[in-house]
Design a protein around this motif. Structure first.
Motif, PDB file in Angstrom:
ATOM      1  N   ALA A 143     -18.361  78.671  84.450  1.00 39.70           N
ATOM      2  CA  ALA A 143     -17.250  79.428  85.012  1.00 39.70           C
ATOM      3  C   ALA A 143     -17.708  80.640  85.834  1.00 39.70           C
ATOM      4  N   GLN A 166     -11.116  76.235  80.532  1.00 41.89           N
ATOM      5  CA  GLN A 166     -11.819  75.107  79.889  1.00 41.89           C
ATOM      6  C   GLN A 166     -12.766  75.493  78.743  1.00 41.89           C
ATOM      7  N   ILE A 214      -4.597  66.280  96.141  1.00 41.64           N
ATOM      8  CA  ILE A 214      -5.187  65.990  97.450  1.00 41.64           C
ATOM      9  C   ILE A 214      -5.948  64.670  97.355  1.00 41.64           C
ATOM     10  N   ASP A 230      -2.905  72.558  93.678  1.00 41.78           N
ATOM     11  CA  ASP A 230      -3.557  71.976  92.509  1.00 41.78           C
ATOM     12  C   ASP A 230      -2.731  70.782  92.036  1.00 41.78           C
ATOM     13  N   ASP A 273     -17.954  73.618  90.540  1.00 41.83           N
ATOM     14  CA  ASP A 273     -18.677  72.488  89.941  1.00 41.83           C
ATOM     15  C   ASP A 273     -19.003  71.351  90.909  1.00 41.83           C
ATOM     16  N   ALA A 318     -12.962  78.801  90.620  1.00 42.24           N
ATOM     17  CA  ALA A 318     -13.350  79.198  91.977  1.00 42.24           C
ATOM     18  C   ALA A 318     -12.116  79.460  92.835  1.00 42.24           C
TER      19      ALA A 318
HETATM   20  C1  LIG Z   1     -15.074  71.404  77.496  1.00 41.75           C
HETATM   21  C2  LIG Z   1     -15.674  72.385  78.466  1.00 41.75           C
HETATM   22  C3  LIG Z   1     -16.230  73.559  78.001  1.00 41.75           C
HETATM   23  C4  LIG Z   1     -16.784  74.464  78.870  1.00 41.75           C
HETATM   24  N1  LIG Z   1     -17.303  75.626  78.366  1.00 41.75           N
HETATM   25  C5  LIG Z   1     -17.775  76.560  79.208  1.00 41.75           C
HETATM   26  C6  LIG Z   1     -18.227  77.815  78.705  1.00 41.75           C
HETATM   27  O1  LIG Z   1     -18.220  78.055  77.483  1.00 41.75           O
HETATM   28  N2  LIG Z   1     -18.661  78.745  79.597  1.00 41.75           N
HETATM   29  C7  LIG Z   1     -18.666  78.501  80.951  1.00 41.75           C
HETATM   30  O2  LIG Z   1     -19.031  79.391  81.717  1.00 41.75           O
HETATM   31  N3  LIG Z   1     -18.267  77.314  81.449  1.00 41.75           N
HETATM   32  C8  LIG Z   1     -17.819  76.352  80.621  1.00 41.75           C
HETATM   33  N4  LIG Z   1     -17.394  75.145  81.118  1.00 41.75           N
HETATM   34  C9  LIG Z   1     -17.560  74.863  82.566  1.00 41.75           C
HETATM   35  C10 LIG Z   1     -16.504  75.543  83.406  1.00 41.75           C
HETATM   36  O3  LIG Z   1     -15.231  75.302  82.865  1.00 41.75           O
HETATM   37  C11 LIG Z   1     -16.619  75.012  84.822  1.00 41.75           C
HETATM   38  O4  LIG Z   1     -17.909  75.309  85.307  1.00 41.75           O
HETATM   39  C12 LIG Z   1     -15.580  75.655  85.731  1.00 41.75           C
HETATM   40  O5  LIG Z   1     -14.286  75.307  85.292  1.00 41.75           O
HETATM   41  C13 LIG Z   1     -15.783  75.212  87.176  1.00 41.75           C
HETATM   42  O6  LIG Z   1     -14.809  75.806  87.985  1.00 41.75           O
HETATM   43  P1  LIG Z   1     -14.246  75.046  89.265  1.00 41.75           P
HETATM   44  O7  LIG Z   1     -13.310  76.008  89.924  1.00 41.75           O
HETATM   45  O8  LIG Z   1     -15.337  74.456  90.051  1.00 41.75           O
HETATM   46  O9  LIG Z   1     -13.445  73.800  88.673  1.00 41.75           O
HETATM   47  P2  LIG Z   1     -12.259  73.730  87.627  1.00 41.75           P
HETATM   48  O10 LIG Z   1     -12.121  75.001  86.875  1.00 41.75           O
HETATM   49  O11 LIG Z   1     -12.460  72.483  86.895  1.00 41.75           O
HETATM   50  O12 LIG Z   1     -10.981  73.611  88.571  1.00 41.75           O
HETATM   51  C14 LIG Z   1     -10.771  72.519  89.402  1.00 41.75           C
HETATM   52  C15 LIG Z   1      -9.291  72.488  89.726  1.00 41.75           C
HETATM   53  O13 LIG Z   1      -9.070  71.518  90.739  1.00 41.75           O
HETATM   54  C16 LIG Z   1      -7.894  70.784  90.428  1.00 41.75           C
HETATM   55  N5  LIG Z   1      -8.008  69.504  91.089  1.00 41.75           N
HETATM   56  C17 LIG Z   1      -8.888  68.507  90.820  1.00 41.75           C
HETATM   57  N6  LIG Z   1      -8.702  67.492  91.668  1.00 41.75           N
HETATM   58  C18 LIG Z   1      -7.703  67.847  92.486  1.00 41.75           C
HETATM   59  C19 LIG Z   1      -7.077  67.200  93.591  1.00 41.75           C
HETATM   60  N7  LIG Z   1      -7.455  66.004  94.021  1.00 41.75           N
HETATM   61  N8  LIG Z   1      -6.083  67.858  94.207  1.00 41.75           N
HETATM   62  C20 LIG Z   1      -5.678  69.082  93.797  1.00 41.75           C
HETATM   63  N9  LIG Z   1      -6.248  69.726  92.758  1.00 41.75           N
HETATM   64  C21 LIG Z   1      -7.253  69.125  92.126  1.00 41.75           C
HETATM   65  C22 LIG Z   1      -7.905  70.695  88.903  1.00 41.75           C
HETATM   66  O14 LIG Z   1      -6.618  70.423  88.400  1.00 41.75           O
HETATM   67  C23 LIG Z   1      -8.438  72.078  88.527  1.00 41.75           C
HETATM   68  O15 LIG Z   1      -7.388  72.995  88.359  1.00 41.75           O
HETATM   69  C24 LIG Z   1     -16.807  74.195  80.265  1.00 41.75           C
HETATM   70  C25 LIG Z   1     -16.259  73.021  80.749  1.00 41.75           C
HETATM   71  C26 LIG Z   1     -15.683  72.120  79.855  1.00 41.75           C
HETATM   72  C27 LIG Z   1     -15.068  70.843  80.376  1.00 41.75           C
END
Ligand SMILES: Cc1cc2nc3c(=O)[nH]c(=O)nc-3n(C[C@H](O)[C@H](O)[C@H](O)COP(=O)(O)OP(=O)(O)OC[C@H]3O[C@@H](n4cnc5c(N)ncnc54)[C@H](O)[C@@H]3O)c2cc1C
Length: 429
Positions: A325, A50, A87, A42, A309, A22
């Motif tokens: 994702a 992932q 954060i 980050d 998420d 995101a």
């Molecule tokens: C093993 C696995 C397999 C998956 N397979 C699939 C798939 O095949 N297809 C699919 O569509 N989705 C898949 N997903 C789900 C997908 O990866 C997530 O839905 C997606 O990553 C969510 O995006 P996001 O931006 O919300 O969070 P994320 O991509 O998790 O990013 C969150 C970011 O925030 C950072 N962060 C966290 N806490 C802090 C903090 N306190 N301060 C600063 N930074 C911080 C983290 O380091 C990370 O970089 C999978 C997930 C996993 C774990």
């Protein structure tokens, strides 16, 4: 519906917390637009793909193949500053956040998208006895544990100890569990089969444990059944309708009274929103996710947005927007577009977020997958090919795209993953 707040004079300072799917997408949309000054924070220095973590965990890919330096991604974008800090608190009313470093980040608009973490469903003590799969360190820890167990088994004469070392228990029959199980089966039956002299790696038990009645519950029943048959053909033992009631040392206890000894227990049963989410507003579900306004702003705080998420949202038909994702990417885009519209025309009404479902896929070992998109259902080799091309396309912008493709091709043709090296301990990953 919120009316947009009046924008500040000069470039709008946008703070993006979390450089996952995101956050990266939002920052990309605003990059090069000099109406914005973006700070992307980050806790890691990389963006992680992932969906391919399981390939790192099963020694098919190396960690750098599925991650890229966030700083490098925005190297040419003068209006985007990348900072590595964790954060620890967010003040929504002040549109500011505090980092572990002690720094306070002040902005005009904020996007919080810190993702999810592994959830042990209230049994946090199980975290020490099992391995999650959410970060690169997790994936490397899983790989190290399984490879180390094989080395130890080679040193251990036939015994209960060897049997325990030769058992991988995967808890959770969702896509992550299924993908891990299939890939481990491939690893021991094909790739490693000539590497050891005293043990026969093909006797390694890969056991997939699912509490509900079927694996891949989010898929159609016949696709779940196909996945189960396919896994069993690969040598995976699939246990359904069995719940883990306790983990003591290397022993799994089940609700039916049975136990299982395994020196590699992998927890793929669930995730929950990052705990920072619950500091912003009351969680909307058991997974700690929080509900934004339809435009993705935090209720009562139109300057602060939520995405990915950490968010609990429903589609128009009442079904939940999945934690995948594409949903996170679309939310990041939506927020960026709202900010751009408001820079053009302050006070414009904000459109609600709508998720465009691109479908879902799960890979089941080499050559097979299941896919579900709209009314289309695919399985077997065509689904695997579709999975392969979609994931490579998704890695666009990753410098390592070619490396990933070549790595896969090599492993596919030769059955020889290159990443079997055991390095460091669990904490040093
Ligand atoms: C093993 C696995 C397999 C998956 N397979 C699939 C798939 O095949 N297809 C699919 O569509 N989705 C898949 N997903 C789900 C997908 O990866 C997530 O839905 C997606 O990553 C969510 O995006 P996001 O931006 O919300 O969070 P994320 O991509 O998790 O990013 C969150 C970011 O925030 C950072 N962060 C966290 N806490 C802090 C903090 N306190 N301060 C600063 N930074 C911080 C983290 O380091 C990370 O970089 C999978 C997930 C996993 C774990």
């Amino acid at each position: 519906m919120d009316r947009a707040p009046t924008p500040p004079t000069g470039p709008t300072r946008v703070l993006v917390i979390g450089g996952g799917f995101a956050g990266l997408e939002c920052a990309r949309e605003l990059a090069g637009d000099d109406r914005f000054e973006v700070t992307l924070i980050d806790r890691t220095n990389h963006h992680l793909f992932q969906p391919l973590l399981y390939q790192v965990a099963t020694a098919a890919l190396a960690a750098p193949d599925i991650a890229r330096s966030t700083r490098q991604i925005f190297a040419g974008e003068r209006n985007v500053t990348v900072l590595m800090d964790e954060i620890v608190s967010i003040d929504a009313a002040a549109v500011s956040a505090t980092g572990k470093s002690g720094a306070v980040y002040q902005a005009d608009r904020m996007l919080v998208c810190v993702g999810a973490r592994t959830s042990w469903f209230g049994h946090d003590e199980w975290e020490k006895r099992s391995l999650g799969l959410k970060t690169l360190a997790d994936a490397r820890a899983v790989r190290r544990q399984v490879l180390q167990n094989l080395e130890n088994a080679e040193l251990t004469p036939g015994s209960a100890e060897r049997a325990k070392l030769m058992t991988v228990a995967i808890i959770g029959g969702g896509p992550t569990g299924v993908e891990l199980a299939g890939a481990f089966a491939d690893l021991v039956h094909r790739s490693l089969k000539t590497d050891f002299r005293r043990i026969d790696t093909s006797t390694l038990r890969v056991i997939l444990i699912e509490g509900s009645g079927r694996v891949l519950e989010a898929y159609d029943e016949d696709q779940s059944e196909y996945a189960r048959r396919r896994l069993e053909k690969l040598g995976v033992e699939v246990m359904t309708g069995v719940r883990v009631s306790d983990i003591q040392g290397d022993t799994l206890h089940f609700n039916d009274g049975n136990t299982l000894e395994s020196a590699a227990i992998i927890w793929a049963a669930g995730v929950a929103a990052h705990p920072l989410a619950a500091t912003l507003t009351e969680p909307a579900d058991r997974g700690g996710r929080i509900r934004p306004e339809p435009d993705l702003s935090l209720p009562g705080h139109p300057h602060v947005f939520l995405a990915g998420d950490i968010v609990s949202l429903k589609n128009e038909d009442g079904s939940p927007v999945p934690g995948v994702a594409p949903a996170a990417v679309q939310m990041g885009q939506h927020v960026a577009r709202i900010l751009q519209r408001e820079a053009d025309q302050p006070g414009r009404e904000r459109p609600p977020f709508r998720y465009h479902d691109k479908g879902m896929m799960a890979i089941i070992g080499k050559n097979a997958a299941v896919a579900k998109t709209g009314s289309m259902r695919l399985r077997g080799f065509p689904a695997w090919l579709a999975w392969l091309f979609i994931h490579i396309a998704f890695l666009v912008g990753f410098r390592n795209k070619l490396a990933v493709l070549l790595g896969w091709a090599y492993a596919y043709i030769r059955n020889e993953p290159e990443t079997r090296i055991i390095v460091g301990d669990r904490d040093g990953a």
